[in-house]
Design a protein around this motif. Structure first.
Motif, PDB file in Angstrom:
ATOM      1  N   LYS B 432       0.832  -1.206   0.000  1.00  0.00           N
ATOM      2  CA  LYS B 432       0.000   0.000   0.000  1.00  0.00           C
ATOM      3  C   LYS B 432       0.868   1.259   0.000  1.00  0.00           C
ATOM      4  CE  LYS B 432      -3.974  -2.075   0.203  1.00  0.00           C
ATOM      5  NZ  LYS B 432      -4.876  -2.031  -0.950  1.00  0.00           N
ATOM      6  N   ALA B 433       1.940   1.197   0.753  1.00  0.00           N
ATOM      7  CA  ALA B 433       2.806   2.380   0.847  1.00  0.00           C
ATOM      8  C   ALA B 433       3.389   2.757  -0.507  1.00  0.00           C
ATOM      9  CB  ALA B 433       3.925   2.122   1.858  1.00  0.00           C
ATOM     10  N   LEU B 435       1.958   2.947  -3.295  1.00  0.00           N
ATOM     11  CA  LEU B 435       1.054   3.873  -3.991  1.00  0.00           C
ATOM     12  C   LEU B 435       1.214   5.285  -3.448  1.00  0.00           C
ATOM     13  CD1 LEU B 435      -2.121   1.589  -3.995  1.00  0.00           C
ATOM     14  CD2 LEU B 435      -0.418   1.859  -5.822  1.00  0.00           C
ATOM     15  N   GLU B 436       1.298   5.398  -2.141  1.00  0.00           N
ATOM     16  CA  GLU B 436       1.416   6.729  -1.540  1.00  0.00           C
ATOM     17  C   GLU B 436       2.806   7.311  -1.788  1.00  0.00           C
ATOM     18  OE1 GLU B 436      -0.991   8.381  -0.563  1.00  0.00           O
ATOM     19  OE2 GLU B 436      -0.115  10.075   0.493  1.00  0.00           O
ATOM     20  N   TRP B 437       3.806   6.449  -1.855  1.00  0.00           N
ATOM     21  CA  TRP B 437       5.170   6.889  -2.213  1.00  0.00           C
ATOM     22  C   TRP B 437       5.132   7.637  -3.551  1.00  0.00           C
ATOM     23  CZ3 TRP B 437       7.870   5.385  -6.613  1.00  0.00           C
ATOM     24  CH2 TRP B 437       9.236   5.659  -6.653  1.00  0.00           C
ATOM     25  N   ALA B 438       4.453   7.042  -4.533  1.00  0.00           N
ATOM     26  CA  ALA B 438       4.388   7.674  -5.857  1.00  0.00           C
ATOM     27  C   ALA B 438       3.562   8.949  -5.819  1.00  0.00           C
ATOM     28  CB  ALA B 438       3.790   6.696  -6.865  1.00  0.00           C
ATOM     29  N   GLY B 440       3.155  10.951  -3.419  1.00  0.00           N
ATOM     30  CA  GLY B 440       3.949  12.007  -2.784  1.00  0.00           C
ATOM     31  C   GLY B 440       4.929  12.629  -3.765  1.00  0.00           C
TER      32      GLY B 440
END
Lengths: 230, 448
Positions: B432-433, B435-438, B440
């Motif tokens: 899941k992280a 997706l949020e990494w991208a 950001g």
């Protein structure tokens, strides 16, 4: 009292109720009582130590975390915000000074909790990225903050602390009230960044409105469907 | 958790540091390096209202520098020159193939919005030359005078290093079996191929040297295998790796190969591609001739051909991948503090990846802002935070967090810093992280 303090913040700080110590240029906002979803006031004694509670403050689109540090007491220090200058973070409140609150937006690349997911969480028991216990961890890029140190950066790419929310605690009723925060310009940047998403979630313009009366506080695991434990 | 020794031993950093230099000119791109002379036709741009900083390349590095140089020194008059009229990221494109993100996730980001949000000008043009003496950049849309110039053009492919030297075969490979690490149209083709794969062998090659995004070919192989398994296709993925071992997060990838994809994914180390016959659909290695139904042939990587075209190549002793001749710490062309090269055309043994370029660009923005004010800043390391999704059903990832060490005595980057961590245990949280990494990164490049 220096000029900056006088012009920017002291008025608000002096007006704040339930504070024994002046706490730097924290902006005064409406005093908002934290409540349960049914409207009953939230008592400090009801707040566990394992998970943050989410509430909106001072604007409807700004998510915040209420954290009970348990046996740890929060300390104050001089900190630097990304957009709103220097400030001294407020003291912890409650019987042991262990209740603190922060704007739940990572100051690195603005990850924040939504009903779908939260990549920013209070990892009470520690975590892979956060290391030791009791830290706030952002899964996206590994920014780690210490809520007992005013939300100061511990490690990771962020350059700034989490923005603080000033709390007041009434020993007679055990109720908790949010009274101020830092981040007026930061909030504006956040709104610009997520405007489309916030309109979808709250409705046009609603996310910019001030919270009035009370703010519902719910556990993060109830607020977000997914909370990755990174 | 952290197997730093293994990480160092197997990484591209070590591989790049140990590789021998080669003569320039073997790529088929070694035309005369003399820069084009300014045309005298000026680009239609507003008059500079401060020191003009021209940034060439609207990828991770260029977008980040354009934004943050302006933030650091608001007097800068910033122009971003980009040949594309539509952005799409290379990073997280593997996830699209497995249906974990959409093309909209990669491409719904506007150069116009980035420019407006961050107070600079986006100029849609292709660079054709450089007159350093006259501080003039030559583009398809006219000349641009600069005070500071940053060139961040990314990478080009080097098919010669996989034994494909004739231009006909090179062209066929570029078009029919693209590597998927340079342009959006390659991603679209690969997406189609993977979605249409019905059986047989799908080959994913891994080049030697410091190639773009070390874990990406292994990640892609895992995701294709995940689709094969999920859709019960009678086929398998074969990884032909030029390296003796998986170049990064080896333990985590091997665990995925063995535990998730037994019989579906074959890993062949020391299997450098020595030639390809597209008509017969065979790949030659030192030991085998591998027949494939379809393939993503990732050739070796070099600095963008633009670097060579503009006469900015490093000597072979400094780069064996046709990268730029820049100062190790401050990124300016050696002897010229007006022109800088950043991102994946740098000769540093850094990971050629988005997060590295993004964090490097934050630092270079500060270098530029300081120098415009007659100051200097001290060197800081870029950061490489990189997730690799090894399973699509459910989405699970492994990750790495690395920094680098600068050796002043050698004036070189000598390795990873001791705080480098590899998280080889795949889990859904890291999935899941990713997706949020991208997300950001997109925010950091496109929003205010």
């Amino acid at each position: 009292m220096d000029r900056r303090c006088f012009t920017q913040a002291c008025t608000g700080a002096l007006l704040a109720q339930g504070l024994s110590v002046w706490a730097g240029p924290v902006q005064d906002y409406a005093h908002i009582k934290l409540v349960h979803p049914d409207g009953a006031p939230l008592k400090a004694s009801e707040v566990g130590t394992q998970e943050a509670l989410v509430f909106a403050y001072p604007l409807k689109g700004i998510p915040c975390y209420l954290i009970n540090l348990g046996e740890r007491k929060a300390s104050t220090q001089s900190l630097q915000s990304p957009d709103d200058g220097d400030y001294t973070n407020p003291e912890g409140v409650g019987p042991k000074g262990s209740f603190v609150a922060f704007v739940a937006i990572c100051t690195h690349q603005l990850s924040y909790p939504t009903p779908a997911a939260s990549y920013l969480r209070y990892a009470a028991a520690g975590s892979e990225l956060g290391g030791g216990p009791g830290r706030i961890v952002c899964c996206a890029h590994g920014s780690v903050y210490d809520p007992a140190q005013g939300g100061a950066r511990v490690t990771g790419p962020t350059q700034n602390p989490l923005m603080p929310v000033r709390l007041a605690w009434d020993p007679a009723t055990d109720h908790l009230t949010a009274t101020g925060t830092v981040g007026r310009k930061f909030f504006e940047r956040f709104f610009q960044t997520f405007k489309g998403d916030l309109i979808e979630q709250y409705g046009p313009g609603v996310y910019r409105q001030e919270v009035e009366g009370s703010a519902v506080a719910v556990p993060l695991s109830a607020y977000s469907r997914e909370v990755p434990a990174c | 958790m952290s197997d730093r020794r293994g990480f160092l031993r197997n990484s591209g950093l070590a591989a790049a540091a140990g590789a021998a230099g080669v003569m320039l000119g073997g790529s088929g791109c070694a035309t005369a390096a003399g820069p084009a002379v300014a045309t005298g036709r000026m680009a239609a741009l507003p008059k500079a209202r401060g020191p003009r900083l021209v940034v060439v390349g609207g990828g991770t590095s260029g977008l980040t520098i354009a934004k943050y140089a302006k933030k650091e020194f608001p007097q800068f008059d910033v122009v971003l020159v980009e040949k594309r009229d539509m952005y799409s990221s290379c990073f997280t494109s593997n996830l699209w193939y497995a249906g974990l993100v959409t093309l909209e996730n990669l491409a719904n980001h506007s150069f116009l919005d980035a420019a407006v949000n961050n107070k600079y000008v986006y100029f849609n043009a292709t660079v054709t030359g450089l007159d350093r003496a006259g501080k003039t950049l030559v583009t398809s849309e006219g000349d641009i005078k600069y005070d500071y110039l940053v060139i961040a053009p990314g990478i080009s492919y080097d098919y010669g290093k996989i034994g494909v030297n004739d231009i006909d075969t090179q062209t066929t490979l570029r078009q029919v079996y693209p590597g998927g690490f340079v342009s959006t149209t390659e991603h679209v083709t690969l997406h189609r191929k993977i979605r249409e794969f019905e059986g047989g062998v799908f080959v994913q090659t891994v080049p030697s040297g410091n190639y773009r995004c070390l874990p990406a070919p292994y990640e892609r192989a895992c995701l294709i295998a995940s689709l094969i398994k999920h859709n019960k296709i009678k086929g398998k993925v074969v990884i032909l790796d030029a390296n003796p071992e998986v170049t990064i997060k080896a333990e985590g990838f091997h665990a995925a190969f063995d535990q998730l994809y037994k019989g579906i994914l074959e890993y062949h180390p020391n299997a450098a591609v020595k030639g390809v016959d597209p008509a017969k659909r065979t790949i030659e290695t030192d030991f085998d001739s591998v027949q494939f139904a379809d393939a993503a042939i990732y050739p070796n990587v070099r600095g963008s051909t633009l670097i060579e075209q503009l006469g900015l190549l490093a000597p072979a002793t400094k780069s064996n991948q046709f990268e730029a001749n820049i100062d190790t710490r401050f990124y300016n062309i050696v002897g010229d503090t007006s022109v800088y090269v950043t991102g994946d055309s740098r000769p540093h043994p850094y990971s050629k990846s988005a997060n590295t370029s993004n964090t490097e660009a934050h630092y270079v923005a500060r270098v530029l802002a300081a120098r415009a004010q007659g100051k200097e800043v001290s060197w800081t390391t870029p950061e490489t935070i990189c997730y690799s999704v090894v399973n699509a059903f459910p989405m699970e990832a492994i990750s790495v967090k690395a920094h680098y060490v600068y050796d002043a005595g050698k004036d070189a980057i000598t390795g990873f810093s001791p705080d480098t961590q590899v998280f080889n245990n795949r889990d859904a949280a890291k999935g899941k992280a990713t997706l949020e990494w991208a997300k950001g990164l997109y925010r950091d490049m496109f929003n205010a």
